[in-house]
Design an enzyme around this catalytic site. Structure first.
Site, PDB file in Angstrom:
ATOM      1  N   LYS A  46       0.861  -1.183   0.000  1.00  0.00           N
ATOM      2  CA  LYS A  46       0.000   0.000   0.000  1.00  0.00           C
ATOM      3  C   LYS A  46       0.898   1.233   0.000  1.00  0.00           C
ATOM      4  O   LYS A  46       1.981   1.215   0.601  1.00  0.00           O
ATOM      5  CB  LYS A  46      -0.870  -0.024   1.273  1.00  0.00           C
ATOM      6  CG  LYS A  46      -1.612   1.265   1.572  1.00  0.00           C
ATOM      7  CD  LYS A  46      -2.769   1.488   0.627  1.00  0.00           C
ATOM      8  CE  LYS A  46      -3.455   2.834   0.881  1.00  0.00           C
ATOM      9  NZ  LYS A  46      -4.347   3.212  -0.237  1.00  0.00           N
ATOM     10  N   SER A  47       0.488   2.296  -0.675  1.00  0.00           N
ATOM     11  CA  SER A  47       1.285   3.526  -0.633  1.00  0.00           C
ATOM     12  C   SER A  47       1.470   3.950   0.814  1.00  0.00           C
ATOM     13  O   SER A  47       0.503   4.029   1.569  1.00  0.00           O
ATOM     14  CB  SER A  47       0.578   4.648  -1.392  1.00  0.00           C
ATOM     15  OG  SER A  47       0.645   4.419  -2.769  1.00  0.00           O
ATOM     16  N   CYS A 135      -2.279  10.117  -5.944  1.00  0.00           N
ATOM     17  CA  CYS A 135      -3.398   9.718  -5.067  1.00  0.00           C
ATOM     18  C   CYS A 135      -4.597  10.632  -5.288  1.00  0.00           C
ATOM     19  O   CYS A 135      -4.508  11.837  -5.114  1.00  0.00           O
ATOM     20  CB  CYS A 135      -3.019   9.760  -3.598  1.00  0.00           C
ATOM     21  SG  CYS A 135      -4.472   9.321  -2.606  1.00  0.00           S
ATOM     22  N   SER A 201      -6.283   4.849 -10.315  1.00  0.00           N
ATOM     23  CA  SER A 201      -7.731   4.767 -10.589  1.00  0.00           C
ATOM     24  C   SER A 201      -8.238   6.028 -11.289  1.00  0.00           C
ATOM     25  O   SER A 201      -7.631   7.088 -11.205  1.00  0.00           O
ATOM     26  CB  SER A 201      -8.483   4.549  -9.276  1.00  0.00           C
ATOM     27  OG  SER A 201      -8.084   5.514  -8.325  1.00  0.00           O
ATOM     28  N   GLY A 228     -11.339  -1.438 -12.262  1.00  0.00           N
ATOM     29  CA  GLY A 228     -12.080  -2.590 -12.782  1.00  0.00           C
ATOM     30  C   GLY A 228     -12.403  -2.456 -14.258  1.00  0.00           C
ATOM     31  O   GLY A 228     -11.749  -1.700 -14.993  1.00  0.00           O
TER      32      GLY A 228
HETATM   33  O1  RRO Z   1      -5.641   5.492  -0.508  1.00  0.00           O
HETATM   34  C1  RRO Z   1      -6.311   5.891  -1.481  1.00  0.00           C
HETATM   35  O2  RRO Z   1      -7.403   6.500  -1.368  1.00  0.00           O
HETATM   36  C2  RRO Z   1      -5.860   5.672  -2.856  1.00  0.00           C
HETATM   37  C3  RRO Z   1      -4.574   5.928  -3.288  1.00  0.00           C
HETATM   38 BR1  RRO Z   1      -3.190   6.460  -2.158  1.00  0.00          BR
HETATM   39  C4  RRO Z   1      -4.252   5.772  -4.661  1.00  0.00           C
HETATM   40  O3  RRO Z   1      -3.114   5.989  -5.139  1.00  0.00           O
HETATM   41  N1  RRO Z   1      -5.245   5.375  -5.492  1.00  0.00           N
HETATM   42  C5  RRO Z   1      -6.493   5.116  -5.058  1.00  0.00           C
HETATM   43  O4  RRO Z   1      -7.372   4.769  -5.868  1.00  0.00           O
HETATM   44  N2  RRO Z   1      -6.779   5.280  -3.725  1.00  0.00           N
END
Ligand code: RRO
Length: 317
Positions: A46-47, A135, A201, A228
């Site tokens: 996860k980031s 993000c 996304s 998706g």
């Molecule tokens: O954590 C998120 O809301 C999130 C991140 Br960091 C991202 O890079 N891409 C995403 O769809 N959600």
């Protein structure tokens, strides 16, 4: 026998498949699940940010038959905890499954803090990082579009850490003009940027809950990042455009819209070297990789393609 081995930034991968950052990869337990599951070539966390984050209020994740929406808000355990997990556990498995960190930060100084810490530690740290400059879901955050000035500053910083290799996770850009501008900047840093992941996304989407008739998500007025099936044509186009604009030495990681082996194959045709799986992994769990590898092998065998390098690539229009 079909051979699906490849490499990412020089790391050998058993298959071209990996998870998309954010999907079942926040905790050590989740990351270890990947190690035990055949089919994956690499894994990413996860980031992470310098300090742990709770993320946004729930519900912050929703699903339909066509994909997902999220506004997780960068919930993560913080850099120190991931460094601890890597040193104590994940590095042990790194030959079987290369696992690297996704780094995220609100500004360039925070990125610098994280990189300095990683560079100075005596601990074992991954050799490769995916830097998330996209993000889409921070409450009060930007509009999810790529900021070329921020990108240039981040690249200027990465240049000071030649001991590491980096990938950049970008948002979808939707146009050749913007892709060219981004790629022109990234190509100047080909000595440190080894891959580009396209894409994060689809930002600021909206899905309505069939029971509630209200937005599926609570934060951000219900807006969130969409993944998706909704994303597949966007991802194919992003990968195809970037392949035309990036230096040949910079690899492409395709991310978005992979449900079956044919989707993996299509992304490889469009120019991806490695393929990430997000919404399908969330829905099906890590065994999706075992299925996707088998399906990809089946398609290649039927076409008499024995290795990934023999897959015919789209040419420029
Ligand atoms: O954590 C998120 O809301 C999130 C991140 Br960091 C991202 O890079 N891409 C995403 O769809 N959600």
């Amino acid at each position: 026998m079909v051979d699906v081995r490849t490499n990412l930034a020089g790391l050998p991968l058993a298959t071209p498949l990996m998870n998309a950052s954010g999907c079942r990869c926040t905790t050590l337990d989740e990351l270890l699940q990947f190690v035990w599951t055949p089919g994956m070539g690499a894994a990413v966390t996860k980031s992470m940010t310098l300090l742990a984050r709770e993320g946004n209020a729930k519900p912050r994740y929703g699903e339909t038959v066509h994909g997902t929406i999220n506004a997780n808000g960068l919930c993560n355990l913080g850099l120190d905890m991931y460094m601890h997990h890597y040193e104590k556990t994940l590095s042990v498995f790194s030959e079987a499954l290369p696992t690297f960190f996704s780094l995220s930060a609100m500004d360039v100084r925070a990125f610098e803090h994280m990189l300095t810490k990683l560079a100075k530690t005596q601990q074992d740290v991954p050799p490769l990082f995916e830097v998330n400059v996209s993000c889409p879901n921070l409450v009060g955050g930007g509009n999810g579009a790529l900021d070329l000035v921020h990108l240039s500053r981040v690249l200027g910083l990465l240049h000071h850490y030649p001991q590491f290799r980096f990938g950049l996770k970008l948002p979808p850009l939707f146009s050749m003009a913007l892709t060219r501008r981004a790629a022109d900047i990234i190509n100047l840093y080909a000595h440190v940027v080894k891959f580009v992941t396209c894409s994060n996304s689809l930002p600021k989407g909206l899905l309505i809950g069939p029971e509630t008739d209200k937005p599926m998500l609570a934060p951000n007025g219900g807006f969130g990042g969409v993944g998706g099936v909704y994303m597949k044509p966007v991802t194919l186009a992003e990968v195809h455009r970037f392949r035309q604009c990036l230096d040949k030495g910079i690899q492409i990681v395709g991310c978005g819209g992979v449900v079956c082996g044919r989707d993996v194959y299509d992304l490889l045709v469009a120019g991806a070297d490695v393929v990430q799986v997000g919404s399908t992994l969330m829905h099906e769990g890590p065994t999706c990789f075992t299925r996707l590898e088998l399906e990809l092998r089946g398609i290649m065998q039927a076409k008499n393609i024995l290795r990934l390098a023999q897959i015919p690539k789209l040419t420029a229009p």
